[in-house]
Design a protein around this motif. Sequence first.
Motif, PDB file in Angstrom:
ATOM      1  N   GLY A 184      11.970   6.048  -1.111  1.00 50.85           N
ATOM      2  CA  GLY A 184      10.815   6.887  -1.411  1.00 50.85           C
ATOM      3  C   GLY A 184      10.840   8.176  -0.612  1.00 50.85           C
ATOM      4  N   TRP A 185      11.147   8.055   0.680  1.00 50.59           N
ATOM      5  CA  TRP A 185      11.272   9.260   1.510  1.00 50.59           C
ATOM      6  C   TRP A 185      12.427  10.132   1.036  1.00 50.59           C
ATOM      7  CZ3 TRP A 185      15.619  10.506   4.394  1.00 50.59           C
ATOM      8  CH2 TRP A 185      15.515  11.685   5.144  1.00 50.59           C
ATOM      9  N   LEU A 186      13.553   9.505   0.684  1.00 54.16           N
ATOM     10  CA  LEU A 186      14.726  10.262   0.243  1.00 54.16           C
ATOM     11  C   LEU A 186      14.431  11.009  -1.059  1.00 54.16           C
ATOM     12  CD1 LEU A 186      17.669  10.898   0.883  1.00 54.16           C
ATOM     13  CD2 LEU A 186      18.329   8.899  -0.476  1.00 54.16           C
ATOM     14  N   LEU A 315      -0.526  -7.220   7.047  1.00 57.28           N
ATOM     15  CA  LEU A 315      -1.010  -6.070   7.831  1.00 57.28           C
ATOM     16  C   LEU A 315       0.143  -5.236   8.373  1.00 57.28           C
ATOM     17  CD1 LEU A 315      -3.926  -7.807   9.776  1.00 57.28           C
ATOM     18  CD2 LEU A 315      -4.125  -6.128   7.926  1.00 57.28           C
ATOM     19  N   THR A 316       1.223  -5.894   8.790  1.00 57.87           N
ATOM     20  CA  THR A 316       2.387  -5.152   9.302  1.00 57.87           C
ATOM     21  C   THR A 316       3.006  -4.292   8.207  1.00 57.87           C
ATOM     22  OG1 THR A 316       2.864  -6.894  10.908  1.00 57.87           O
ATOM     23  CG2 THR A 316       4.654  -5.374  10.378  1.00 57.87           C
ATOM     24  N   ALA A 317       3.147  -4.863   7.016  1.00 61.29           N
ATOM     25  CA  ALA A 317       3.711  -4.101   5.903  1.00 61.29           C
ATOM     26  C   ALA A 317       2.814  -2.923   5.549  1.00 61.29           C
ATOM     27  CB  ALA A 317       3.899  -5.004   4.692  1.00 61.29           C
ATOM     28  N   CYS A 318       1.517  -3.131   5.552  1.00 63.34           N
ATOM     29  CA  CYS A 318       0.589  -2.045   5.208  1.00 63.34           C
ATOM     30  C   CYS A 318       0.547  -0.972   6.305  1.00 63.34           C
ATOM     31  CB  CYS A 318      -0.804  -2.607   4.962  1.00 63.34           C
ATOM     32  SG  CYS A 318      -0.926  -3.605   3.464  1.00 63.34           S
ATOM     33  N   ALA A 319       0.817  -1.369   7.550  1.00 55.83           N
ATOM     34  CA  ALA A 319       0.848  -0.389   8.638  1.00 55.83           C
ATOM     35  C   ALA A 319       1.989   0.599   8.463  1.00 55.83           C
ATOM     36  CB  ALA A 319       0.979  -1.111   9.974  1.00 55.83           C
ATOM     37  N   SER A 320       3.034   0.191   7.719  1.00 53.20           N
ATOM     38  CA  SER A 320       4.149   1.112   7.466  1.00 53.20           C
ATOM     39  C   SER A 320       3.781   2.183   6.442  1.00 53.20           C
ATOM     40  CB  SER A 320       5.370   0.333   6.984  1.00 53.20           C
ATOM     41  OG  SER A 320       5.097  -0.312   5.738  1.00 53.20           O
ATOM     42  N   PHE A 321       2.696   1.972   5.692  1.00 53.67           N
ATOM     43  CA  PHE A 321       2.293   2.934   4.666  1.00 53.67           C
ATOM     44  C   PHE A 321       1.948   4.302   5.268  1.00 53.67           C
ATOM     45  CE2 PHE A 321      -0.857   4.965   1.913  1.00 53.67           C
ATOM     46  CZ  PHE A 321      -0.249   4.914   0.672  1.00 53.67           C
ATOM     47  N   PRO A 322       1.049   4.386   6.271  1.00 53.13           N
ATOM     48  CA  PRO A 322       0.777   5.716   6.854  1.00 53.13           C
ATOM     49  C   PRO A 322       2.000   6.336   7.514  1.00 53.13           C
ATOM     50  CG  PRO A 322      -0.327   3.984   8.106  1.00 53.13           C
ATOM     51  CD  PRO A 322       0.162   3.361   6.851  1.00 53.13           C
ATOM     52  N   LEU A 323       2.897   5.502   8.050  1.00 47.20           N
ATOM     53  CA  LEU A 323       4.135   6.040   8.633  1.00 47.20           C
ATOM     54  C   LEU A 323       4.983   6.686   7.555  1.00 47.20           C
ATOM     55  CD1 LEU A 323       6.018   6.364  11.057  1.00 47.20           C
ATOM     56  CD2 LEU A 323       6.932   4.088  10.545  1.00 47.20           C
ATOM     57  N   HIS A 324       5.065   6.039   6.404  1.00 45.20           N
ATOM     58  CA  HIS A 324       5.816   6.607   5.277  1.00 45.20           C
ATOM     59  C   HIS A 324       5.193   7.928   4.831  1.00 45.20           C
ATOM     60  CE1 HIS A 324       8.167   6.684   1.558  1.00 45.20           C
ATOM     61  NE2 HIS A 324       7.039   7.002   0.943  1.00 45.20           N
ATOM     62  N   VAL A 325       3.877   7.968   4.749  1.00 43.18           N
ATOM     63  CA  VAL A 325       3.185   9.203   4.373  1.00 43.18           C
ATOM     64  C   VAL A 325       3.494  10.307   5.375  1.00 43.18           C
ATOM     65  CG1 VAL A 325       0.928  10.286   4.029  1.00 43.18           C
ATOM     66  CG2 VAL A 325       1.329   7.953   3.202  1.00 43.18           C
ATOM     67  N   PHE A 326       3.439   9.981   6.661  1.00 42.51           N
ATOM     68  CA  PHE A 326       3.705  10.980   7.713  1.00 42.51           C
ATOM     69  C   PHE A 326       5.124  11.526   7.605  1.00 42.51           C
ATOM     70  CE2 PHE A 326       5.434  11.872  11.956  1.00 42.51           C
ATOM     71  CZ  PHE A 326       4.612  12.935  12.330  1.00 42.51           C
ATOM     72  N   CYS A 327       6.108  10.649   7.418  1.00 43.93           N
ATOM     73  CA  CYS A 327       7.504  11.104   7.323  1.00 43.93           C
ATOM     74  C   CYS A 327       7.711  12.008   6.112  1.00 43.93           C
ATOM     75  CB  CYS A 327       8.440   9.902   7.251  1.00 43.93           C
ATOM     76  SG  CYS A 327       8.532   8.946   8.774  1.00 43.93           S
ATOM     77  N   SER A 328       7.092  11.667   4.994  1.00 43.25           N
ATOM     78  CA  SER A 328       7.225  12.492   3.795  1.00 43.25           C
ATOM     79  C   SER A 328       6.560  13.858   3.999  1.00 43.25           C
ATOM     80  CB  SER A 328       6.597  11.775   2.594  1.00 43.25           C
ATOM     81  OG  SER A 328       7.258  10.567   2.321  1.00 43.25           O
TER      82      SER A 328
END
Length: 348
Positions: A184-186, A315-328
């Motif tokens: 997704g980031w790529l 919860l751990t998987a969902c915590a990666s969602f804002p990290l993905h948004v930030f990286c993008s």
Amino acid sequence: MSGATLSVLAVSLQQLRRLPRRLEMCLPALPGTVRDSDVPSLFREPYILSGYRPVGQSWRFYFLSLFQQHNEALNVWTHLLAALAVLLRFWVLAGASGLALSALSLPLCLYLLSALTYLGCSVAAHLLQSRSELAHYSLYFADYVGVSVYQYGSALVHYFYSSDRGWRESPAAAYFLPGAALLGWLSCASCCYAKYRYRRPYPVKRKICQLIPTSLAYLLNISPIAHRLLTCPWNEPPMGLHALQVLFFLLSAFFFSVPVPERFLPGRCDIVGHGHQIFHLFLSLCTLCQLEAVFSDFLGRQEAVLQVHSSGELLTACASFPLHVFCSLLTAACLLRHVERRLNEKVK
């Protein structure tokens, strides 16, 4: 029906006929649309010869152009109406099922947020991009971020709600969420880079640069659904909806990749009927079918999901969602700085 009633209906119909004209009179006069030769090459689309909004107008003009007839109008309205439909449908489904925010429902809520993000970013890009070159790049970079966010939001709900045991036991399942986040980031990074790197007339390798990572991200994200469609009976209610979301996505991908029908009818599909509008329509239908299917899976599989996944894992998987948004967002912002530097050098 009495004569008085018929008279009232006739008057009401006359008033309704005059309503569009009255609404038009309430809006300030907007500059008319122009031909492709009247706008810089950055804002032109292949085989679209007219219906362009003039560049360099006020922000107010572009916001008000929501109610104007131009070659981006249907691109805006298809995703604007889809966003409203997604929000209203989720509200109805959540109210009917008594949905409450919890670890179990968090992926579903993030999926809703991701769908509204990509639709909202798309609306903003198509409505406002003609303001300037910098606005064009900024808004389309935001659009690519929205697509990346939606890809990961879809991956979360497919993984937790829509996968079956056979797929979860496959090697792909162990790397699914990290792979979905990476691809997704790529896809965001490659689309932003292709937009920055290549100029009109765009070479074929620009489209390849966009399509390869986006296609890989989709193939991974849809793998739980594809496995289920190939191995499970279709008598469950969500199965038809899952099949429709795949069909609508494939149709949207075709019209995104190939400029038809405008390639064969240049100038005749400028306002209504060009490929990008059809792409938007099928993508909106894909999202609506996906929402219905995923919500059905969520309601029918809650106990099974909690047996397979703990609250901590959810919860751990969902915590990666804002990290993905930030990286993008960070990637788009970095490439936008290069765009600003190039535009400044152009002015000098």
